[in-house]
Design a protein around this motif. Structure first.
Motif, PDB file in Angstrom:
ATOM      1  N   LEU A  40      -1.503  -3.326  15.164  1.00 44.97           N
ATOM      2  CA  LEU A  40      -2.273  -3.957  13.941  1.00 44.97           C
ATOM      3  C   LEU A  40      -2.763  -2.990  12.831  1.00 44.97           C
ATOM      4  N   THR A  41      -2.704  -3.500  11.742  1.00 48.03           N
ATOM      5  CA  THR A  41      -2.969  -2.451  10.441  1.00 48.03           C
ATOM      6  C   THR A  41      -3.676  -3.115   9.496  1.00 48.03           C
ATOM      7  N   PHE A  42      -4.783  -2.737   8.963  1.00 47.63           N
ATOM      8  CA  PHE A  42      -5.514  -3.316   7.831  1.00 47.63           C
ATOM      9  C   PHE A  42      -5.021  -2.487   6.690  1.00 47.63           C
ATOM     10  N   ILE A  43      -4.647  -3.390   5.736  1.00 48.30           N
ATOM     11  CA  ILE A  43      -4.262  -2.658   4.166  1.00 48.30           C
ATOM     12  C   ILE A  43      -5.297  -3.165   3.381  1.00 48.30           C
ATOM     13  N   LYS A  44      -5.469  -2.278   2.488  1.00 46.19           N
ATOM     14  CA  LYS A  44      -6.680  -2.670   1.367  1.00 46.19           C
ATOM     15  C   LYS A  44      -5.931  -2.338   0.187  1.00 46.19           C
ATOM     16  N   LYS A  45      -6.070  -3.049  -0.979  1.00 47.89           N
ATOM     17  CA  LYS A  45      -5.445  -2.480  -2.150  1.00 47.89           C
ATOM     18  C   LYS A  45      -6.852  -2.892  -3.182  1.00 47.89           C
ATOM     19  N   ASP A  46      -7.237  -1.549  -3.876  1.00 47.22           N
ATOM     20  CA  ASP A  46      -8.353  -1.506  -4.693  1.00 47.22           C
ATOM     21  C   ASP A  46      -7.951  -2.159  -5.906  1.00 47.22           C
ATOM     22  N   GLU A  47      -9.039  -2.312  -6.878  1.00 48.95           N
ATOM     23  CA  GLU A  47      -8.870  -2.950  -8.212  1.00 48.95           C
ATOM     24  C   GLU A  47      -7.942  -2.016  -9.025  1.00 48.95           C
ATOM     25  N   ASP A  48      -8.180  -0.706  -8.745  1.00 49.54           N
ATOM     26  CA  ASP A  48      -7.303   0.166  -9.598  1.00 49.54           C
ATOM     27  C   ASP A  48      -5.818   0.492  -9.246  1.00 49.54           C
ATOM     28  N   GLY A  49      -5.503  -0.403  -8.086  1.00 49.47           N
ATOM     29  CA  GLY A  49      -4.028  -0.562  -7.669  1.00 49.47           C
ATOM     30  C   GLY A  49      -3.761   0.492  -6.364  1.00 49.47           C
ATOM     31  N   SER A  50      -4.697   1.159  -6.146  1.00 47.62           N
ATOM     32  CA  SER A  50      -4.630   2.219  -4.936  1.00 47.62           C
ATOM     33  C   SER A  50      -4.466   1.673  -3.611  1.00 47.62           C
ATOM     34  N   VAL A  51      -3.817   1.854  -2.675  1.00 50.24           N
ATOM     35  CA  VAL A  51      -3.500   1.177  -1.351  1.00 50.24           C
ATOM     36  C   VAL A  51      -4.038   2.283  -0.442  1.00 50.24           C
ATOM     37  N   SER A  52      -4.798   1.532   0.516  1.00 52.39           N
ATOM     38  CA  SER A  52      -5.219   2.375   1.906  1.00 52.39           C
ATOM     39  C   SER A  52      -5.047   1.793   2.936  1.00 52.39           C
ATOM     40  N   PHE A  53      -4.853   2.106   4.191  1.00 50.39           N
ATOM     41  CA  PHE A  53      -4.724   1.420   5.481  1.00 50.39           C
ATOM     42  C   PHE A  53      -5.381   2.152   6.629  1.00 50.39           C
ATOM     43  N   VAL A  54      -5.665   1.371   7.562  1.00 51.29           N
ATOM     44  CA  VAL A  54      -5.990   2.046   8.934  1.00 51.29           C
ATOM     45  C   VAL A  54      -5.562   1.157   9.924  1.00 51.29           C
ATOM     46  N   GLU A  55      -5.120   1.793  10.967  1.00 48.05           N
ATOM     47  CA  GLU A  55      -4.497   1.164  12.328  1.00 48.05           C
ATOM     48  C   GLU A  55      -5.662   0.840  13.070  1.00 48.05           C
ATOM     49  N   LEU A  56      -5.427  -0.098  13.714  1.00 44.71           N
ATOM     50  CA  LEU A  56      -6.469  -0.444  14.859  1.00 44.71           C
ATOM     51  C   LEU A  56      -6.757   0.811  15.888  1.00 44.71           C
ATOM     52  N   ASP A  57      -5.753   1.373  16.406  1.00 46.87           N
ATOM     53  CA  ASP A  57      -5.934   2.591  17.349  1.00 46.87           C
ATOM     54  C   ASP A  57      -7.128   3.686  16.782  1.00 46.87           C
ATOM     55  N   ALA A  58      -7.166   3.662  15.313  1.00 50.04           N
ATOM     56  CA  ALA A  58      -7.907   4.677  14.606  1.00 50.04           C
ATOM     57  C   ALA A  58      -9.381   4.130  14.432  1.00 50.04           C
ATOM     58  N   ASP A  60     -13.420   2.861  15.172  1.00 41.99           N
ATOM     59  CA  ASP A  60     -14.383   2.967  16.237  1.00 41.99           C
ATOM     60  C   ASP A  60     -14.325   1.764  17.211  1.00 41.99           C
ATOM     61  N   PRO A  61     -14.123   2.065  18.550  1.00 44.39           N
ATOM     62  CA  PRO A  61     -14.227   0.885  19.416  1.00 44.39           C
ATOM     63  C   PRO A  61     -15.157  -0.121  19.032  1.00 44.39           C
ATOM     64  N   SER A  62     -16.418   0.383  18.619  1.00 39.49           N
ATOM     65  CA  SER A  62     -17.516  -0.729  18.529  1.00 39.49           C
ATOM     66  C   SER A  62     -17.158  -1.645  17.199  1.00 39.49           C
ATOM     67  N   GLU A  63     -16.156  -1.072  16.559  1.00 42.35           N
ATOM     68  CA  GLU A  63     -15.831  -2.177  15.233  1.00 42.35           C
ATOM     69  C   GLU A  63     -14.659  -2.925  15.669  1.00 42.35           C
ATOM     70  N   ALA A  64     -13.980  -2.585  16.835  1.00 40.37           N
ATOM     71  CA  ALA A  64     -12.843  -3.572  17.062  1.00 40.37           C
ATOM     72  C   ALA A  64     -13.152  -4.853  17.659  1.00 40.37           C
TER      73      ALA A  64
END
Length: 64
Positions: A40-58, A60-64
């Motif tokens: 599971l990967t969360f992908i985010k694209k900012d208004e300026d077009g930059s893309v970032s992502f975070v994988e589920l295993d990365a 914090d367990p309290s956020e999952a």
């Protein structure tokens, strides 16, 4: 261990409207054995077009 068939699902939240409502539903589907999440990967694209992502295993367990 055999895995398959595997399906990919992409869930989009246009307009930066993701507030986490999908997380409890995913947890319920996994708990009931309806689905099994392989990755599971969360992908985010900012208004300026930059893309970032975070994988589920990365996360914090309290956020999952």
């Amino acid at each position: 261990m055999d895995i398959g068939p595997v399906e990919y699902v992409v869930i989009a939240f246009p307009g930066h409207r993701f507030r986490g409502e999908v997380a409890p539903e995913l947890k319920a589907l996994v708990a009931s054995g309806t689905v099994r999440i392989l990755d599971l990967t969360f992908i985010k694209k900012d208004e300026d077009g930059s893309v970032s992502f975070v994988e589920l295993d990365a996360l914090d367990p309290s956020e999952a």
